[in-house]
Design a protein around this motif. Structure first.
Motif, short mmCIF file in Angstrom:
data_model
loop_
_atom_site.label_atom_id
_atom_site.label_comp_id
_atom_site.label_asym_id
_atom_site.label_seq_id
_atom_site.Cartn_x
_atom_site.Cartn_y
_atom_site.Cartn_z
N VAL A 302 0.84 -1.21 0.00
CA VAL A 302 0.00 0.00 0.00
C VAL A 302 0.87 1.25 0.00
O VAL A 302 0.70 2.15 -0.85
N PHE A 303 1.78 1.32 0.94
CA PHE A 303 2.61 2.52 1.08
C PHE A 303 3.64 2.64 -0.03
O PHE A 303 3.87 3.74 -0.56
N LEU A 304 4.26 1.53 -0.41
CA LEU A 304 5.29 1.56 -1.44
C LEU A 304 4.72 1.99 -2.79
O LEU A 304 5.29 2.83 -3.49
N GLY A 305 3.58 1.42 -3.16
CA GLY A 305 2.97 1.79 -4.44
C GLY A 305 2.61 3.26 -4.49
O GLY A 305 2.78 3.92 -5.54
N ALA A 306 2.12 3.81 -3.38
CA ALA A 306 1.74 5.23 -3.36
C ALA A 306 2.96 6.14 -3.47
O ALA A 306 2.94 7.14 -4.19
N THR A 307 4.03 5.80 -2.78
CA THR A 307 5.23 6.65 -2.84
C THR A 307 5.90 6.58 -4.20
O THR A 307 6.45 7.58 -4.68
N LEU A 308 5.86 5.44 -4.84
CA LEU A 308 6.50 5.31 -6.16
C LEU A 308 5.69 6.00 -7.25
O LEU A 308 6.22 6.27 -8.33
N ALA A 309 4.42 6.28 -7.00
CA ALA A 309 3.58 6.96 -7.99
C ALA A 309 3.72 8.47 -7.94
O ALA A 309 3.20 9.16 -8.83
N LEU A 310 4.41 9.00 -6.94
CA LEU A 310 4.41 10.45 -6.71
C LEU A 310 5.09 11.23 -7.83
O LEU A 310 4.65 12.33 -8.17
N ALA A 311 6.16 10.71 -8.41
CA ALA A 311 6.97 11.49 -9.35
C ALA A 311 7.02 10.88 -10.73
O ALA A 311 7.89 11.26 -11.53
N GLN A 312 6.14 9.96 -11.04
CA GLN A 312 6.18 9.32 -12.36
C GLN A 312 5.70 10.30 -13.43
O GLN A 312 4.77 11.07 -13.22
N LYS A 313 6.35 10.25 -14.59
CA LYS A 313 5.99 11.12 -15.71
C LYS A 313 5.10 10.40 -16.72
O LYS A 313 4.31 11.04 -17.41
N ASP A 314 5.24 9.10 -16.83
CA ASP A 314 4.41 8.31 -17.73
C ASP A 314 3.03 8.12 -17.10
O ASP A 314 2.91 7.62 -15.99
N ILE A 315 1.99 8.50 -17.82
CA ILE A 315 0.64 8.45 -17.25
C ILE A 315 0.22 7.02 -16.93
O ILE A 315 -0.39 6.75 -15.89
N LYS A 316 0.56 6.07 -17.80
CA LYS A 316 0.18 4.68 -17.55
C LYS A 316 1.00 4.09 -16.41
O LYS A 316 0.50 3.27 -15.64
N ARG A 317 2.26 4.49 -16.31
CA ARG A 317 3.08 3.97 -15.21
C ARG A 317 2.60 4.51 -13.87
O ARG A 317 2.62 3.80 -12.85
N GLY A 318 2.16 5.76 -13.84
CA GLY A 318 1.58 6.30 -12.61
C GLY A 318 0.33 5.54 -12.20
O GLY A 318 0.13 5.23 -11.02
N LEU A 319 -0.53 5.21 -13.18
CA LEU A 319 -1.72 4.43 -12.88
C LEU A 319 -1.36 3.00 -12.47
O LEU A 319 -2.08 2.38 -11.67
N ALA A 320 -0.25 2.48 -13.01
CA ALA A 320 0.17 1.13 -12.63
C ALA A 320 0.58 1.06 -11.17
O ALA A 320 0.20 0.13 -10.44
N TYR A 321 1.34 2.05 -10.71
CA TYR A 321 1.71 2.07 -9.29
C TYR A 321 0.49 2.32 -8.41
O TYR A 321 0.42 1.84 -7.28
N SER A 322 -0.49 3.06 -8.93
CA SER A 322 -1.74 3.22 -8.20
C SER A 322 -2.45 1.88 -8.06
O SER A 322 -2.99 1.56 -6.99
N THR A 323 -2.47 1.10 -9.14
CA THR A 323 -3.05 -0.25 -9.07
C THR A 323 -2.36 -1.10 -8.02
O THR A 323 -3.00 -1.81 -7.24
N MET A 324 -1.05 -1.03 -8.01
CA MET A 324 -0.27 -1.78 -7.02
C MET A 324 -0.67 -1.40 -5.60
O MET A 324 -0.89 -2.27 -4.73
N SER A 325 -0.82 -0.10 -5.33
CA SER A 325 -1.19 0.35 -4.00
C SER A 325 -2.60 -0.11 -3.62
O SER A 325 -2.84 -0.56 -2.49
N GLN A 326 -3.55 -0.02 -4.56
CA GLN A 326 -4.92 -0.42 -4.27
C GLN A 326 -5.03 -1.94 -4.07
O GLN A 326 -5.83 -2.40 -3.25
#
Length: 739
Positions: A302-326
């Motif tokens: 939960v926490f790792l996925g949210a922190t890794l999504a903070l600075a992503q530039k690729d829109i799909k990669r940001g959503l991927a880390y969001s999926t990981m957190s959820q």
């Protein structure tokens, strides 16, 4: 009712004829099959729609009667060994089958237009239909060995879909990474299945649960061994649902087409791990410490996925880390024993995240006209912005999905995530603090994605067609309503595509693709709101074929959360639906909801989400660029030690997030480089030591033979001389030894 359940075996096999017929047609009649490719899209949607209607019918019957149906038949019988195959229809199966079919149908309709210009159109629909078959077979399996078979088929389909554009080295590496990472978890799953067969002598769920419960109750089992087997089973779920530490494949899997990301990496394949843990919950819940381990992995993810999504530039990669957190939230809920909350969040997140991925695909589709077919640029949020006026339907639906994932009422994810957050306080205050703080981070990075993508001004630039160096970059937008001719300007990155493309199944338009730039002329005649028919290089709204699934998913995002809310009865629809599974876990969830406590907790969770949204808006609001806002914050910090400390913290957080927490680098150094060095050392040991011993013996034999060969001259006198010399030496040695 009994007769309806008997035909449930068609659920996994109904989509199977499509890939079989496509493959046979391409083998025997390739030209005719390619020319009739629109027919295969229709058949894929039709067959999956039939499965959806059948699944909904079964679900309604289950809600009304709280029934579970299982049918098995013997496949292999040999002495004491019996292997049975069959299907199990229970609430978990019906929930997953409805998710797979509804999201699958919408993604297939969306893909017909999204992939219409791709040469692998038929291959794409073949893979997607076979994936649907594998996933439906997985959720209807009645035993562990059957689950493992379909589990591997799902992994194979994921490998093919992630590497769909296999000519791109990045996509080829991504599918290999996903395949290798999942093999680690799958090997653990296989060992766990074999371990529990060793313990219980059966692969059937009901037999395994009952026998294991009796063994534990009578203290007739080695708890260390059974815990190890349970951890190995859970390893399969860790890999498939992208849980720490086997999460590294999920962001790279975004190299596949966006519809694939929406289907298998938001709603179905990554949910397979959650499904496995939910299916085996009666097994895990009786084993000491394993539930704590599941919740521990969940809260880290939960926490790792949210922190890794903070600075992503690729829109799909940001959503991927969001999926990981959820997914971490769902795993946390299962580890806490909140079975209903986990499945509730599985449902709401599936529709919300599918909406976000399809919305991102619509944005990427519109950005390709500006930067050429270059995934690194068309998916880069830094190059986006200012799309609100040009893609309003996509923008509003994306905003809806964003607010849902942030936990804003009355959208879908608010109801399910709020239950998990409230249950975390009862389980562990430390876990609760992490979960609630991550809810604020979720609101921040999701609002950041939205603001960078749709608000502000566009950041893409054109380059003068002359190609001279030091040519100033000209903003694509220019003045409002200005036109830019494709003859005078070209894109920084271009990709030549065929001049013509066949029409999609749901649209009669034939898009012409210019040699210089992929300029799709979109008159918007089919949408009454838009009347602009001018030819320009501005972003465009997607066709109705792509907008229809987005709008349907928007409706799901709005209303699916009400499944878990009691209205006229004490028990909500979801709890009534899950009654057989809840009874199997010996839990009682039939208590009516306390609306006062719920509203009090909801105010707290919405406040945290609102705070995250406010911070994101402050940093990325359209008035200033993100760098100007960061400078504004820096101005509040005086020069000196405090400023240096602030800069270090800011840079450390950004580097941690952008570099994926350095986990990929650690794996690359420790496993890849380390294994290569170990292989070289092993090769040296094998070549010098293992092979050196027999080679040395052979070489010594050669030299001894050469020496002996030179001694023998063929003269009897020489032989007698050497004979008496050896005897004399032997006698002298014998004399001195016995003196």
């Amino acid at each position: 009712m009994e007769q309806t359940y008997q035909y449930a075996w068609i659920i996994p096999f109904l989509p199977l004829p499509v890939p079989m017929l496509i493959g046979l047609g391409l083998l025997l009649f390739p030209t005719a099959t390619k020319s009739l490719r629109r027919m295969w899209a229709f058949q894929s949607v039709l067959l999956l729609s039939i499965v959806m209607l059948f699944s909904i019918n079964l679900s309604i019957r289950q809600i009304n009667s709280s029934s579970v149906y299982e049918y098995v038949w013997s496949w292999i019988i040999n002495n004491d060994f019996s292997l049975e195959f069959g299907y199990l229809i229970d609430p978990l199966t019906s929930i997953m089958s409805i998710l797979i079919t509804t999201v699958g149908i919408l993604v297939l309709i969306y893909s017909d237009n999204y992939m219409s210009h791709d040469h692998g159109y038929l291959r794409f629909f073949s893979y997607m239909s076979f994936f649907s078959t594998s996933m439906l077979g997985l959720v209807t399996s009645s035993n562990l060995i059957q689950i493992y078979i379909f589990w591997e088929l799902v992994g194979m389909c994921s490998y093919l879909l992630i590497g769909f554009w296999f000519t791109r080295p990045v996509a080829a590496k991504a599918c290999q990474k996903a395949f290798v990472t999942n093999r680690v978890g799958d090997f653990g799953l296989l060992l766990g299945i074999l371990g529990f067969y060793w313990i219980t002598g059966s692969f059937e769920f009901r037999d395994v649960f009952q026998i294991l419960n009796n063994l534990i109750s009578n203290n007739e089992i080695d708890f260390l061994f059974v815990t190890l087997c349970a951890v190995l089973l859970f390893a399969g779920a860790i890999a498939k649902s992208a849980q720490f530490p086997l999460h590294v494949w999920l962001p790279d899997a975004m190299e596949g087409p966006t519809p694939i990301s929406a289907l298998i990496h938001a709603a179905t394949m990554v949910a397979a791990g959650i499904f496995l843990v939910a299916r085996l919950m009666p097994l895990f819940i009786v084993i000491p410490h394993i539930m704590n381990f599941i919740s521990f992995i969940g809260i880290i993810t939960v926490f790792l996925g949210a922190t890794l999504a903070l600075a992503q530039k690729d829109i799909k990669r940001g959503l991927a880390y969001s999926t990981m957190s959820q997914l971490g939230y769902m795993m946390l809920a299962l580890g806490m024993g909140s079975y209903r909350s986990a499945l509730f969040h599985l449902i709401t997140h599936a529709y919300s995240k599918a909406l976000l991925f399809l919305g991102s695909g619509s944005v990427i589709h519109s950005m390709e006209i500006l930067v050429g077919y270059c995934p690194k640029k068309s998916q880069n949020m830094v190059l986006m912005g200012g799309l609100t006026k040009h893609v309003p339907i996509t923008k509003n639906s994306f905003l809806l999905g964003t607010l849902s994932l942030c936990g804003i009422p009355p959208l879908a994810c608010f109801w399910s995530k709020d239950e998990i957050l409230n249950d975390s306080w009862l389980y562990s205050p430390i876990f609760a603090i992490i979960a609630w703080s991550t809810a604020g981070l979720t609101a921040f990075y999701m609002c950041r994605i939205y603001l960078l993508t749709f608000e502000g001004h566009l950041n893409v630039h054109f380059q003068n067609y002359s190609g001279k160096r030091n040519t100033p970059l000209i903003s694509l937008w220019g003045k409002e309503g200005s036109k830019i001719s494709s003859k005078n300007f070209r894109l920084v990155t271009l990709l030549k595509i065929n001049k013509s493309a066949p029409p999609s199944f749901f649209s009669n338009k034939v898009y012409k693709i210019d040699e210089i730039v992929r300029t799709r002329i979109q008159p918007f005649l089919s949408i009454p709101h838009f009347g602009n028919t001018k030819t320009s290089l501005y972003p465009y709204e997607s066709d109705n074929t792509m907008l229809f699934p987005i709008l349907i998913l928007s409706l799901f995002t709005l209303f699916v959360g009400f499944l878990g809310i009691p209205f006229n009865e004490d028990v909500d629809i979801l709890t009534k639906w899950l009654t057989p599974s809840i009874n199997l876990l010996h839990k009682n969830l039939n208590d009516s909801i306390d609306w006062y406590e719920f509203c009090k907790d909801a105010v707290f969770s919405v406040s945290i989400a609102s705070f995250g949204i406010f911070i994101a808006f402050f940093l990325y609001k359209p008035v200033y660029s993100s760098f100007q806002n960061l400078d504004l914050i820096n101005s509040f910090v005086k020069m000196g030690p405090k400023r240096k400390f602030y800069d270090k913290i800011k840079n450390a957080i950004y580097d941690w997030s952008y570099n994926r927490g350095y986990i990929d680098a650690f794996y690359g150094t420790f496993f890849i480089v380390g294994i290569r060095k170990l292989a070289k050392l092993t090769h040296f040991f094998d070549r010098i030591i293992i092979d050196g011993i027999p080679n040395g013996v052979g070489l010594m034999s050669f030299f001894v033979a050469e020496v002996i060969k030179s001694v023998g001259g063929g003269r009897i006198s020489s032989y007698l001389f050497f004979y008496f010399a050896y005897v004399s030496i032997f006698l002298v040695i014998y004399y001195f030894l016995n003196f």
